[in-house]
Design a protein around this motif. Structure first.
Motif, PDB file in Angstrom:
ATOM      1  N   ASN A 144      22.035   9.284 -34.454  1.00 34.42           N
ATOM      2  CA  ASN A 144      20.911  10.159 -34.120  1.00 34.42           C
ATOM      3  C   ASN A 144      19.569   9.492 -34.361  1.00 34.42           C
ATOM      4  O   ASN A 144      18.592   9.795 -33.681  1.00 34.42           O
ATOM      5  N   ASP A 145      19.532   8.564 -35.321  1.00 33.89           N
ATOM      6  CA  ASP A 145      18.272   7.907 -35.688  1.00 33.89           C
ATOM      7  C   ASP A 145      17.189   8.963 -35.909  1.00 33.89           C
ATOM      8  O   ASP A 145      16.058   8.846 -35.429  1.00 33.89           O
ATOM      9  N   ALA A 146      17.564  10.004 -36.661  1.00 33.25           N
ATOM     10  CA  ALA A 146      16.695  11.160 -36.855  1.00 33.25           C
ATOM     11  C   ALA A 146      15.660  10.888 -37.939  1.00 33.25           C
ATOM     12  O   ALA A 146      16.009  10.499 -39.057  1.00 33.25           O
ATOM     13  N   HIS A 147      14.381  11.091 -37.619  1.00 32.88           N
ATOM     14  CA  HIS A 147      13.272  10.894 -38.541  1.00 32.88           C
ATOM     15  C   HIS A 147      12.333  12.102 -38.631  1.00 32.88           C
ATOM     16  O   HIS A 147      11.639  12.262 -39.609  1.00 32.88           O
ATOM     17  N   GLN A 148      12.268  12.876 -37.565  1.00 30.37           N
ATOM     18  CA  GLN A 148      11.265  13.932 -37.401  1.00 30.37           C
ATOM     19  C   GLN A 148       9.858  13.354 -37.619  1.00 30.37           C
ATOM     20  O   GLN A 148       9.099  13.790 -38.483  1.00 30.37           O
ATOM     21  N   GLU A 180      38.540  19.952 -37.231  1.00 30.52           N
ATOM     22  CA  GLU A 180      37.421  19.260 -36.607  1.00 30.52           C
ATOM     23  C   GLU A 180      36.113  19.629 -37.301  1.00 30.52           C
ATOM     24  O   GLU A 180      35.821  20.813 -37.513  1.00 30.52           O
ATOM     25  N   TYR A 181      35.342  18.607 -37.665  1.00 29.53           N
ATOM     26  CA  TYR A 181      34.040  18.803 -38.276  1.00 29.53           C
ATOM     27  C   TYR A 181      33.030  17.912 -37.558  1.00 29.53           C
ATOM     28  O   TYR A 181      33.306  16.753 -37.265  1.00 29.53           O
ATOM     29  N   ARG A 182      31.860  18.452 -37.327  1.00 30.68           N
ATOM     30  CA  ARG A 182      30.822  17.687 -36.646  1.00 30.68           C
ATOM     31  C   ARG A 182      29.979  16.925 -37.667  1.00 30.68           C
ATOM     32  O   ARG A 182      29.572  17.482 -38.690  1.00 30.68           O
ATOM     33  N   ALA A 183      29.717  15.652 -37.393  1.00 30.14           N
ATOM     34  CA  ALA A 183      28.933  14.803 -38.280  1.00 30.14           C
ATOM     35  C   ALA A 183      27.741  14.216 -37.537  1.00 30.14           C
ATOM     36  O   ALA A 183      27.779  14.025 -36.320  1.00 30.14           O
ATOM     37  N   ASN A 184      26.684  13.931 -38.291  1.00 24.53           N
ATOM     38  CA  ASN A 184      25.544  13.169 -37.776  1.00 24.53           C
ATOM     39  C   ASN A 184      25.376  11.926 -38.635  1.00 24.53           C
ATOM     40  O   ASN A 184      25.205  12.024 -39.859  1.00 24.53           O
ATOM     41  N   LEU A 185      25.435  10.761 -38.014  1.00 20.13           N
ATOM     42  CA  LEU A 185      25.180   9.495 -38.685  1.00 20.13           C
ATOM     43  C   LEU A 185      23.783   9.003 -38.315  1.00 20.13           C
ATOM     44  O   LEU A 185      23.244   9.378 -37.283  1.00 20.13           O
ATOM     45  N   HIS A 186      23.245   8.121 -39.161  1.00 17.72           N
ATOM     46  CA  HIS A 186      21.931   7.513 -38.936  1.00 17.72           C
ATOM     47  C   HIS A 186      20.843   8.587 -39.014  1.00 17.72           C
ATOM     48  O   HIS A 186      20.155   8.888 -38.041  1.00 17.72           O
ATOM     49  N   VAL A 187      20.714   9.128 -40.224  1.00 17.71           N
ATOM     50  CA  VAL A 187      19.732  10.174 -40.501  1.00 17.71           C
ATOM     51  C   VAL A 187      18.802   9.686 -41.611  1.00 17.71           C
ATOM     52  O   VAL A 187      19.268   9.151 -42.620  1.00 17.71           O
TER      53      VAL A 187
END
Length: 437
Positions: free
Chosen positions: A246-250, A59-66
């Motif tokens: 996540n739609d991560a932008h900071q 198992e690996y954790r992923a973040n999409l939409h970065v």
């Protein structure tokens, strides 16, 4: 340059809220509620038990939409994003830059292993998250279906994005669909969005965001009912892998700097000037040291740091190894689940179908046979919902469940926890597709 004077009395009037509505982010942004959520999170850490993963995968954790500084609405540096990923427990970062003429999202994009985090380049374009295997620069004006066909025909991945913004969410042949998007989750928070545009509200609320950074960020979180309804409909037509976005932008926050002529300059999360204030107005909220020189930062509050954004939700992948081909295989086959890890680490969650010695993972297909069972296990006890073709068919309490399957359908599971007195979804599994004999 625009000079604005604020009446502090208006600020406090603005911050008064009524209770004659359903609970929202502003209601959750109180010291009492945030402390209750924090205590729940601490309890979950104590109660959580590691469980070994069944089956042949890791198992690996992923973040999409970065997004990074390649995108016009972010200033994120890759070294900072990777550091945030490691702090959030993420092993795979799947970028989705906004295309522009001065770079190629695939050729120039972040890719390869960096400090044990796998970077994968991609784009947010034409209403999709697109992860190509070659340049798509000549396809950016194509219709969504044509772009998806181009990318999929060359072994890439496409996910329908921002379902709340589109009518053409049913595209054929895509890899899957976002079943949660942080930005979309924030859009119905009208009071929060209004408050975030008010620098004085941010200044007044800074203490809560600093004391409870993750809890305050995740106050916007609600069950994505509309997204899940559409996903259930799509999965009855053809398999669609559900992923979180996540739609991560900071890029949300403010910085206040000393300016000339007894003014202060207020900047947004991208460093752009929002307004200027009389220094005396700011000093009524935060003292200004004597002889402070122009350009000196007086106050900074960044709400959506990469670490908070990436920890908020993740897509957990079941991989053979930490490589790009293995990620492609898992996402194509739907071996994944979405977890709101800000509540608790969901590592070890398991949902599968078994009959005799045959195990079918999430995203898989199997036929009804004697003794076919669906089962789930998790590192925390909670409330399970087993959903068939979009309808709840069974509910269970505990850290595991098991059901004998007697009719075909698209079966997925949800696991909920009580967080700060509220029932909140914690894990959303991908479905298992069960057909007639």
């Amino acid at each position: 340059m625009r000079y604005v004077n604020f009446n502090l009395g208006l600020l406090f009037a603005f911050c008064l809220v009524t209770q004659a509505h359903a609970i929202d982010a502003i209601d959750r942004l109180t010291a009492e509620r945030l402390e209750a959520v924090h205590q729940s999170i601490m309890t979950f850490k104590t109660e959580r038990r590691d469980i070994p993963r069944r089956g042949p995968y890791q198992e690996y954790r992923a973040n999409l939409h970065v997004h990074s500084a390649f995108s016009h609405d972010s200033r994120g540096k890759i070294e900072d994003i990777v550091a945030a990923a490691k702090a959030a427990g993420t092993s795979v970062l799947m970028f989705t830059e906004h295309p522009a003429k001065h770079y190629d999202v695939f050729i120039d994009g972040h890719q390869g292993l960096r400090d044990e985090v796998l970077l994968i380049p991609g784009a947010e374009t034409n209403g999709m998250l697109v992860y190509p295997r070659q340049s798509i620069k000549d396809m950016l004006s194509a219709k969504p279906q044509d772009l998806s066909d181009f990318v999929r025909g060359r072994e890439g991945l496409t996910f329908v994005s921002h379902l709340e913004e589109r009518m053409d969410w049913q595209l054929s042949g895509v890899t899957g669909v976002e079943i949660y998007n942080t930005h979309a989750d924030s859009k119905d928070e009208k009071r929060l969005m209004s408050s975030l545009r008010n620098p004085l509200w941010l200044l007044k609320s800074a203490d809560l965001f600093q004391r409870y950074p993750q809890e305050a960020f995740s106050a916007l979180f609600d069950y994505p009912a509309d997204y899940l309804k559409r996903w259930d409909q799509l999965c009855e037509i053809a398999p669609h892998t559900g992923v979180s976005a996540n739609d991560a932008h900071q890029n949300i926050g403010i910085t206040v700097r000393m300016a000339e002529d007894d003014k202060v300059r207020v900047e947004d999360g991208l460093g752009e000037e929002v307004l200027t204030l009389e220094a005396a107005v700011f000093a009524a909220l935060k003292p200004i040291p004597k002889d402070t020189k122009p350009g000196t930062s007086l106050f900074e509050l960044r709400l959506d740091t990469y670490e908070r954004s990436l920890r908020h939700v993740g897509t957990h992948l079941l991989l053979r190894e930490l490589t790009q081909p293995a990620v492609w295989e898992a996402l194509n086959q739907g071996r994944a689940f979405v977890a709101f890890d800000w509540i608790a680490d969901a590592t070890g969650f398991d949902y599968a179908a078994t009959s005799a010695d045959v195990r079918t993972e999430m995203g898989g297909n199997t036929k009804i046979v004697a003794g076919l069972t669906l089962s789930g296990r998790a590192p925390l006890a909670g409330h399970w919902r087993l959903i068939r073709n979009g309808q709840i068919v069974q509910e269970y309490d505990g850290s595991n469940f098991e059901l004998t399957v007697r009719e075909p359908g698209v079966y997925r599971s949800e696991l909920w926890l009580k967080v700060g007195g509220e029932d909140r979804p914690w894990v959303l599994s991908n479905p298992i597709y069960i057909t007639e004999k």
